[in-house]
Design a protein around this motif. Structure first.
Motif, PDB file in Angstrom:
ATOM      1  N   GLU A 165       1.246  10.093  -4.284  1.00  0.00           N
ATOM      2  CA  GLU A 165       0.366  10.524  -3.186  1.00  0.00           C
ATOM      3  C   GLU A 165       1.153  10.866  -1.931  1.00  0.00           C
ATOM      4  O   GLU A 165       0.693  11.669  -1.111  1.00  0.00           O
ATOM      5  CB  GLU A 165      -0.654   9.419  -2.873  1.00  0.00           C
ATOM      6  N   ASN A 173       2.200   6.484  -7.102  1.00  0.00           N
ATOM      7  CA  ASN A 173       1.143   7.361  -7.614  1.00  0.00           C
ATOM      8  C   ASN A 173       1.407   8.827  -7.291  1.00  0.00           C
ATOM      9  O   ASN A 173       0.647   9.702  -7.708  1.00  0.00           O
ATOM     10  CB  ASN A 173      -0.217   6.960  -7.038  1.00  0.00           C
ATOM     11  N   LYS A 223       1.689   4.226 -13.526  1.00  0.00           N
ATOM     12  CA  LYS A 223       0.700   4.647 -12.558  1.00  0.00           C
ATOM     13  C   LYS A 223      -0.040   5.880 -13.089  1.00  0.00           C
ATOM     14  O   LYS A 223       0.468   6.602 -13.951  1.00  0.00           O
ATOM     15  CB  LYS A 223       1.390   4.987 -11.231  1.00  0.00           C
ATOM     16  N   ARG A 271       2.372   1.584  -3.502  1.00  0.00           N
ATOM     17  CA  ARG A 271       1.385   2.078  -4.465  1.00  0.00           C
ATOM     18  C   ARG A 271       1.184   3.581  -4.333  1.00  0.00           C
ATOM     19  O   ARG A 271       1.176   4.318  -5.332  1.00  0.00           O
ATOM     20  CB  ARG A 271       0.050   1.358  -4.258  1.00  0.00           C
ATOM     21  N   ARG A 272       1.043   4.058  -3.104  1.00  0.00           N
ATOM     22  CA  ARG A 272       0.808   5.485  -2.888  1.00  0.00           C
ATOM     23  C   ARG A 272       2.018   6.316  -3.301  1.00  0.00           C
ATOM     24  O   ARG A 272       1.874   7.406  -3.869  1.00  0.00           O
ATOM     25  CB  ARG A 272       0.447   5.728  -1.418  1.00  0.00           C
ATOM     26  N   ASP A 316       0.835  -1.207   0.000  1.00  0.00           N
ATOM     27  CA  ASP A 316       0.000   0.000   0.000  1.00  0.00           C
ATOM     28  C   ASP A 316       0.866   1.252   0.000  1.00  0.00           C
ATOM     29  O   ASP A 316       0.573   2.214  -0.730  1.00  0.00           O
ATOM     30  CB  ASP A 316      -0.925  -0.002   1.229  1.00  0.00           C
TER      31      ASP A 316
END
Length: 304
Positions: A130, A128, A271, A124-125, A121
């Protein structure tokens, strides 16, 4: 007026599809005010060039991609647009994880110790855009403090090359280009990849290991998104190459700066944040798309 090239690559060879796609791409270019020529096939029924004059390259790949999605909604087609001059690059700079290899290595390591969901997680963030890459890296590494170094070898045994990686590196180097890995990943895993592929330069992070165990830290300076751009510029300068003769490929938000400064920057199965930022991308095919984008014909590929 300098010529511009649209390169169309289908995920798999399909005579009917690629003929329709080439015609539709020509129509899309003409709708943008371009004067487009006939397709020049780089690989029968799979990849072709369309030379054109007219609009500037920026944004053309995205516009054609949208047009193809409307006319051939189920087609799996990659589109590249660039100037003809300097098309065949002299330096290729590639990200490692989810680009040259299919893995994210901290995720692989996390699976071995039962924290994969948490680490994945964060990965992924970060990819991206984030959360900050350095923050994400440090927070993930902290989970591995005290892990025996031997566990790295278990994770490394899971490394899988991305389809087309071997042919990309071998073909580029056989035709005189340098190939470099520039990664926010770790030199330990790069060494395993170097046993499969030959690179001219590597820039990577180093894990801190003491008394045979990971400390949960990484050595400074950390390879960040700014560091990746700096590395590309340095590698080009070391070879007296203009940036126009460089190609960069990657999948994550930390790759965007180097993709934007390279002569040809390509997002690879990227992404969302990268897709929005980069016009040229591979959404469906493998890494041989980078060879077609440089004008290599299928018979020129080096198949090891």
């Amino acid at each position: 007026m300098p010529e511009i090239i649209l390169t169309l690559v289908a995920e798999t060879a399909d005579a009917a599809l690629t003929a329709k796609a080439a015609a539709a791409s020509g129509d899309a270019l003409r709708a943008l005010g371009a004067r487009a020529g006939e397709p020049d096939w780089l690989a029968p029924n799979q990849a072709c060039d369309l030379f054109f004059e007219g609009p500037e390259p920026d944004g053309v790949a995205t516009a054609v991609r949208h047009s193809l999605a409307e006319r051939l909604p189920h087609a799996r087609l990659d589109v590249f647009v660039q100037r003809a001059e300097g098309r065949r690059k002299r330096l290729i700079v590639a990200d490692l994880e989810s680009t040259i290899i299919q893995n994210e290595m901290l995720d692989e390591l996390a699976e071995l110790i039962g924290v994969k969901a948490k680490v994945a997680d964060i990965t992924r963030r970060a990819m991206n855009g984030e959360i900050d890459f350095v923050e994400a890296l440090k927070s993930r590494l902290a989970l591995f403090a005290g892990l025996p170094e031997a566990e790295l070898a278990r994770a490394a045994a899971k490394i899988r090359l991305t389809p087309g990686a071997r042919m990309l590196v071998a073909t580029a180097r056989a035709h005189g280009a340098a190939v470099a890995l520039v990664t926010g990943g770790f030199a330990y895993f790069v060494r395993h990849v170097e046993a499969m592929l030959t690179f001219d330069a590597v820039v990577a992070n180093d894990l801190v290991i003491e008394a045979g165990k990971l400390t949960g830290e990484v050595r400074e300076p950390i390879v960040t998104k700014e560091g990746k751009e700096t590395a590309l510029r340095r590698l080009a300068a070391d070879r007296d190459l203009p940036l126009s003769l460089t190609l960069a490929v990657g999948d994550g938000a930390n790759d965007v700066p180097m993709l934007k400064v390279a002569g040809l920057g390509v997002a690879f199965h990227a992404k969302p944040a990268v897709v929005e930022a980069v016009d040229n991308r591979i959404d469906f095919g493998d890494l041989t798309g980078l060879l077609y984008a440089q004008g290599f014909r299928a018979e020129e590929f080096v198949r090891e």
